[in-house]
Design a protein around this motif. Structure first.
Motif, PDB file in Angstrom:
ATOM      1  N   LYS A 227       0.902  -1.411  -0.200  1.00  0.00           N
ATOM      2  CA  LYS A 227      -0.074   0.232  -0.031  1.00  0.00           C
ATOM      3  C   LYS A 227       1.045   1.233  -0.106  1.00  0.00           C
ATOM      4  CE  LYS A 227      -3.548   1.945   2.401  1.00  0.00           C
ATOM      5  NZ  LYS A 227      -4.900   1.660   3.356  1.00  0.00           N
ATOM      6  N   ASN A 228       1.850   1.333   0.469  1.00  0.00           N
ATOM      7  CA  ASN A 228       2.568   2.582   0.672  1.00  0.00           C
ATOM      8  C   ASN A 228       3.922   2.234  -0.428  1.00  0.00           C
ATOM      9  OD1 ASN A 228       2.268   3.542   3.167  1.00  0.00           O
ATOM     10  ND2 ASN A 228       3.058   1.145   4.093  1.00  0.00           N
ATOM     11  N   LYS A 229       4.015   1.302  -1.314  1.00  0.00           N
ATOM     12  CA  LYS A 229       5.032   1.727  -2.606  1.00  0.00           C
ATOM     13  C   LYS A 229       4.354   2.569  -3.060  1.00  0.00           C
ATOM     14  CE  LYS A 229       5.407  -2.564  -3.682  1.00  0.00           C
ATOM     15  NZ  LYS A 229       5.489  -3.708  -4.914  1.00  0.00           N
ATOM     16  N   THR A 230       5.028   3.343  -4.052  1.00  0.00           N
ATOM     17  CA  THR A 230       4.810   4.323  -4.843  1.00  0.00           C
ATOM     18  C   THR A 230       4.849   3.727  -6.304  1.00  0.00           C
ATOM     19  OG1 THR A 230       6.897   5.607  -4.376  1.00  0.00           O
ATOM     20  CG2 THR A 230       5.193   6.327  -2.883  1.00  0.00           C
ATOM     21  N   TYR A 231       4.707   4.639  -6.547  1.00  0.00           N
ATOM     22  CA  TYR A 231       4.744   4.113  -8.476  1.00  0.00           C
ATOM     23  C   TYR A 231       5.761   5.290  -8.793  1.00  0.00           C
ATOM     24  CZ  TYR A 231       3.910   3.814 -13.252  1.00  0.00           C
ATOM     25  OH  TYR A 231       4.654   3.441 -14.891  1.00  0.00           O
ATOM     26  N   GLN A 232       6.783   4.222  -9.386  1.00  0.00           N
ATOM     27  CA  GLN A 232       8.519   4.930 -10.231  1.00  0.00           C
ATOM     28  C   GLN A 232       8.075   5.416 -11.398  1.00  0.00           C
ATOM     29  OE1 GLN A 232      10.636   5.856  -7.896  1.00  0.00           O
ATOM     30  NE2 GLN A 232       9.553   4.952  -6.811  1.00  0.00           N
ATOM     31  N   PHE A 233       8.195   6.351 -12.096  1.00  0.00           N
ATOM     32  CA  PHE A 233       8.408   6.935 -13.330  1.00  0.00           C
ATOM     33  C   PHE A 233       9.045   6.559 -14.434  1.00  0.00           C
ATOM     34  CE2 PHE A 233       4.961   9.374 -11.599  1.00  0.00           C
ATOM     35  CZ  PHE A 233       3.447   8.842 -11.909  1.00  0.00           C
ATOM     36  N   THR A 234       9.702   5.124 -13.900  1.00  0.00           N
ATOM     37  CA  THR A 234      11.012   5.047 -14.578  1.00  0.00           C
ATOM     38  C   THR A 234      10.894   5.134 -16.635  1.00  0.00           C
ATOM     39  OG1 THR A 234      10.186   3.005 -15.280  1.00  0.00           O
ATOM     40  CG2 THR A 234      11.674   3.103 -13.599  1.00  0.00           C
ATOM     41  N   TRP A 235      10.071   4.943 -17.343  1.00  0.00           N
ATOM     42  CA  TRP A 235       9.884   5.633 -18.295  1.00  0.00           C
ATOM     43  C   TRP A 235      10.253   6.975 -18.887  1.00  0.00           C
ATOM     44  CZ3 TRP A 235       6.604   8.386 -20.301  1.00  0.00           C
ATOM     45  CH2 TRP A 235       5.470   8.884 -19.606  1.00  0.00           C
ATOM     46  N   LEU A 236       9.977   7.813 -17.693  1.00  0.00           N
ATOM     47  CA  LEU A 236       9.784   9.206 -17.765  1.00  0.00           C
ATOM     48  C   LEU A 236      11.464   9.295 -17.635  1.00  0.00           C
ATOM     49  CD1 LEU A 236       8.894  11.711 -19.021  1.00  0.00           C
ATOM     50  CD2 LEU A 236       8.130  12.092 -16.416  1.00  0.00           C
ATOM     51  N   LYS A 237      12.032   8.856 -16.835  1.00  0.00           N
ATOM     52  CA  LYS A 237      14.070   9.300 -16.541  1.00  0.00           C
ATOM     53  C   LYS A 237      14.203   8.473 -17.385  1.00  0.00           C
ATOM     54  CE  LYS A 237      12.635   9.262 -11.023  1.00  0.00           C
ATOM     55  NZ  LYS A 237      13.004   8.122 -10.100  1.00  0.00           N
ATOM     56  N   ASN A 238      13.524   7.386 -17.637  1.00  0.00           N
ATOM     57  CA  ASN A 238      14.749   7.098 -19.252  1.00  0.00           C
ATOM     58  C   ASN A 238      15.123   7.390 -19.970  1.00  0.00           C
ATOM     59  OD1 ASN A 238      15.467   5.171 -17.187  1.00  0.00           O
ATOM     60  ND2 ASN A 238      14.288   3.545 -18.156  1.00  0.00           N
ATOM     61  N   THR A 239      13.682   8.225 -20.371  1.00  0.00           N
ATOM     62  CA  THR A 239      13.286   8.899 -21.633  1.00  0.00           C
ATOM     63  C   THR A 239      14.003   9.748 -21.956  1.00  0.00           C
ATOM     64  OG1 THR A 239      10.413   8.240 -21.977  1.00  0.00           O
ATOM     65  CG2 THR A 239      11.202  10.138 -23.386  1.00  0.00           C
ATOM     66  N   TYR A 240      13.797  10.507 -20.545  1.00  0.00           N
ATOM     67  CA  TYR A 240      14.445  12.070 -19.635  1.00  0.00           C
ATOM     68  C   TYR A 240      16.221  11.929 -20.336  1.00  0.00           C
ATOM     69  CZ  TYR A 240      16.577  16.504 -17.353  1.00  0.00           C
ATOM     70  OH  TYR A 240      17.456  17.211 -16.857  1.00  0.00           O
ATOM     71  N   LYS A 241      16.962  11.008 -18.958  1.00  0.00           N
ATOM     72  CA  LYS A 241      18.377  10.710 -19.826  1.00  0.00           C
ATOM     73  C   LYS A 241      18.692  11.039 -21.033  1.00  0.00           C
ATOM     74  CE  LYS A 241      19.298   8.171 -15.261  1.00  0.00           C
ATOM     75  NZ  LYS A 241      19.281   7.605 -14.461  1.00  0.00           N
ATOM     76  N   LYS A 242      17.678  10.006 -22.403  1.00  0.00           N
ATOM     77  CA  LYS A 242      17.912   9.837 -23.538  1.00  0.00           C
ATOM     78  C   LYS A 242      18.021  11.041 -24.467  1.00  0.00           C
ATOM     79  CE  LYS A 242      16.397   5.330 -24.268  1.00  0.00           C
ATOM     80  NZ  LYS A 242      15.626   4.093 -24.698  1.00  0.00           N
ATOM     81  N   LEU A 243      17.524  11.566 -23.427  1.00  0.00           N
ATOM     82  CA  LEU A 243      16.856  12.788 -24.547  1.00  0.00           C
ATOM     83  C   LEU A 243      18.031  14.049 -24.304  1.00  0.00           C
ATOM     84  CD1 LEU A 243      13.505  13.739 -24.959  1.00  0.00           C
ATOM     85  CD2 LEU A 243      14.702  12.880 -27.211  1.00  0.00           C
ATOM     86  N   LEU A 244      18.838  14.065 -22.331  1.00  0.00           N
ATOM     87  CA  LEU A 244      19.519  14.813 -22.498  1.00  0.00           C
ATOM     88  C   LEU A 244      20.614  14.701 -23.431  1.00  0.00           C
ATOM     89  CD1 LEU A 244      20.207  17.409 -20.471  1.00  0.00           C
ATOM     90  CD2 LEU A 244      20.843  15.369 -18.443  1.00  0.00           C
ATOM     91  N   GLY A 245      21.335  13.152 -23.026  1.00  0.00           N
ATOM     92  CA  GLY A 245      21.731  12.588 -23.430  1.00  0.00           C
ATOM     93  C   GLY A 245      23.723  12.721 -22.756  1.00  0.00           C
ATOM     94  N   SER A 246      23.624  12.926 -21.833  1.00  0.00           N
ATOM     95  CA  SER A 246      24.678  13.034 -21.017  1.00  0.00           C
ATOM     96  C   SER A 246      25.048  12.162 -19.699  1.00  0.00           C
ATOM     97  CB  SER A 246      24.410  14.184 -20.097  1.00  0.00           C
ATOM     98  OG  SER A 246      23.649  13.337 -18.598  1.00  0.00           O
ATOM     99  N   LYS A 247      26.688  12.279 -20.361  1.00  0.00           N
ATOM    100  CA  LYS A 247      26.988  10.573 -19.437  1.00  0.00           C
ATOM    101  C   LYS A 247      26.858  10.591 -17.927  1.00  0.00           C
ATOM    102  CE  LYS A 247      30.047   9.094 -22.904  1.00  0.00           C
ATOM    103  NZ  LYS A 247      30.199   7.729 -22.963  1.00  0.00           N
ATOM    104  N   PRO A 248      27.157   9.670 -16.770  1.00  0.00           N
ATOM    105  CA  PRO A 248      26.640   9.367 -15.694  1.00  0.00           C
ATOM    106  C   PRO A 248      27.796   9.983 -15.081  1.00  0.00           C
ATOM    107  CG  PRO A 248      26.403   7.120 -16.044  1.00  0.00           C
ATOM    108  CD  PRO A 248      26.942   8.034 -17.764  1.00  0.00           C
ATOM    109  N   ILE A 249      28.282  10.482 -13.743  1.00  0.00           N
ATOM    110  CA  ILE A 249      29.247  10.989 -13.165  1.00  0.00           C
ATOM    111  C   ILE A 249      30.375   9.802 -13.546  1.00  0.00           C
ATOM    112  CG2 ILE A 249      30.212  11.987 -11.164  1.00  0.00           C
ATOM    113  CD1 ILE A 249      27.190  12.923 -10.955  1.00  0.00           C
ATOM    114  N   GLU A 250      29.687   8.305 -13.134  1.00  0.00           N
ATOM    115  CA  GLU A 250      31.023   7.533 -12.790  1.00  0.00           C
ATOM    116  C   GLU A 250      31.482   7.423 -14.637  1.00  0.00           C
ATOM    117  OE1 GLU A 250      27.573   6.776 -13.000  1.00  0.00           O
ATOM    118  OE2 GLU A 250      28.052   6.387 -10.674  1.00  0.00           O
ATOM    119  N   GLU A 251      31.331   7.869 -15.713  1.00  0.00           N
ATOM    120  CA  GLU A 251      31.823   8.072 -16.688  1.00  0.00           C
ATOM    121  C   GLU A 251      31.996   9.117 -17.430  1.00  0.00           C
ATOM    122  OE1 GLU A 251      29.435   6.384 -19.945  1.00  0.00           O
ATOM    123  OE2 GLU A 251      28.670   4.648 -18.317  1.00  0.00           O
ATOM    124  N   GLU A 252      32.000  10.674 -16.475  1.00  0.00           N
ATOM    125  CA  GLU A 252      32.636  11.639 -17.685  1.00  0.00           C
ATOM    126  C   GLU A 252      34.243  11.886 -17.245  1.00  0.00           C
ATOM    127  OE1 GLU A 252      31.243  14.529 -14.539  1.00  0.00           O
ATOM    128  OE2 GLU A 252      29.485  14.490 -15.116  1.00  0.00           O
TER     129      GLU A 252
END
Length: 310
Positions: free
Chosen positions: A81-106
């Motif tokens: 009941k306390n689980k919240t919905y994670q908008f993973t598809w939105l986050k993934n789409t945002y990362k693809k459109l941003l085109g930046s590398k993760p901090i670990e790969e900078e």
């Protein structure tokens, strides 16, 4: 999924879906259906109460069932009941459109520049920016070819086309809107309904001066070929509308009769031509005869108006 979407979101979403379907199905003209038909407003209010009641009943049933569960089942229930919905598809789409590398790969894209300890990353342009740039280039090329090479219709041409359509629509409307008729657009009415209406107007307002049969009394004889201010439909319409000769002619009827009524009575007056009244008055004015030459209608109308002004 029910636990992932809270009730304060479910109820408005379902309600507005039903509201939209109601507005789509019911034809209420320019006004919303719930304003045009108050019963629709009552229906929507009942729907809202039912939705709230359903949520309350479901919540009560959950509480009843919760007391029957053991501790482990209760823990699983509360965790779900306390689980919240994670908008993973939105986050993934945002990362693809941003085109930046993760901090670990900078470290892979860091440049040799070093300004007081400040280093520069060789990031690629964001995909959304590149796609927008490419689309603008394609749009510019199509626009150039369409309007500057092949001379397509621009906004000024479209305006002229719309104005021409509007003028045509206005003229068509004027033909059916009888009360928009004036001295320039009036035509002789021959329909029995119009002539009957013109006769009624004549008998109500004109027989005191012209007699019931048009033979004339105080006013001139309307059955002969002599006219003081012109004997075509435009001249007669003008005379009735604006009045006769100053100081001794009849009054202007435009304040008492509608343009359509003036056209009807003018047509009825002209239908009296050639009839034989009981006591015809002596002819007055000039002998009027319709011009049968090749004179244009515009010139005829001008001559008629000139005779009226004379």
């Amino acid at each position: 999924m029910k636990h992932l979407i809270p009730s304060w979101i479910r109820i408005p979403v379902v309600f507005f879906i039903i509201f939209g379907l109601t507005e789509y199905v019911i034809d209420s003209g320019e006004k919303p259906a719930f304003i045009e038909y108050p019963v629709i407003l009552l229906f929507l209010f009942l729907v809202l109460l039912i939705l709230i009641a359903i949520e309350a009943i479901v919540r009560a049933l959950e509480n009843v069932m919760l007391y029957k569960l053991d501790e482990e089942a209760k823990a699983r229930f509360f965790a779900e009941k306390n689980k919240t919905y994670q908008f993973t598809w939105l986050k993934n789409t945002y990362k693809k459109l941003l085109g930046s590398k993760p901090i670990e790969e900078e470290g892979e894209i860091i440049l040799d520049h070093n300004y007081d300890g400040i280093k520069e990353l060789d990031n690629a342009l964001p995909p959304w920016w590149l796609y927008g740039f490419y689309i603008s280039i394609i749009f510019g090329a199509v626009y150039l070819l369409r309007y500057h090479v092949f001379n397509g219709a621009n906004q000024y041409d479209e305006l002229e086309t719309e104005l021409a359509d509007a003028r045509t629509a206005i003229e068509a409307y004027k033909k059916t809107a009888k009360d928009l008729v004036d001295v320039n657009t009036v035509t002789l009415l021959t329909d029995a309904t119009d002539l009957s209406a013109g006769k009624t107007i004549f008998e109500t307002n004109c027989i005191a001066c012209h007699m019931a049969d048009g033979g004339g009394g105080i006013g001139p004889n309307l059955t002969d070929q002599h006219w003081i201010l012109g004997g075509d439909i435009k001249s007669v319409f003008h005379t009735i509308s604006e009045g006769g000769r100053s100081g001794k002619g009849m009054i202007a009827w435009k304040t008492q009769l509608k343009p359509s009524q003036i056209a009807q009575v003018a047509s009825y007056v002209l239908s009296l031509q050639g009839t034989t009244p009981a006591n015809p008055k002596e002819p007055e004015g000039d002998l009027w005869a319709e011009d049968t030459t090749t004179e244009t209608p515009k010139e005829t109308a001008t001559d008629s108006i000139q005779m009226v002004t004379n």
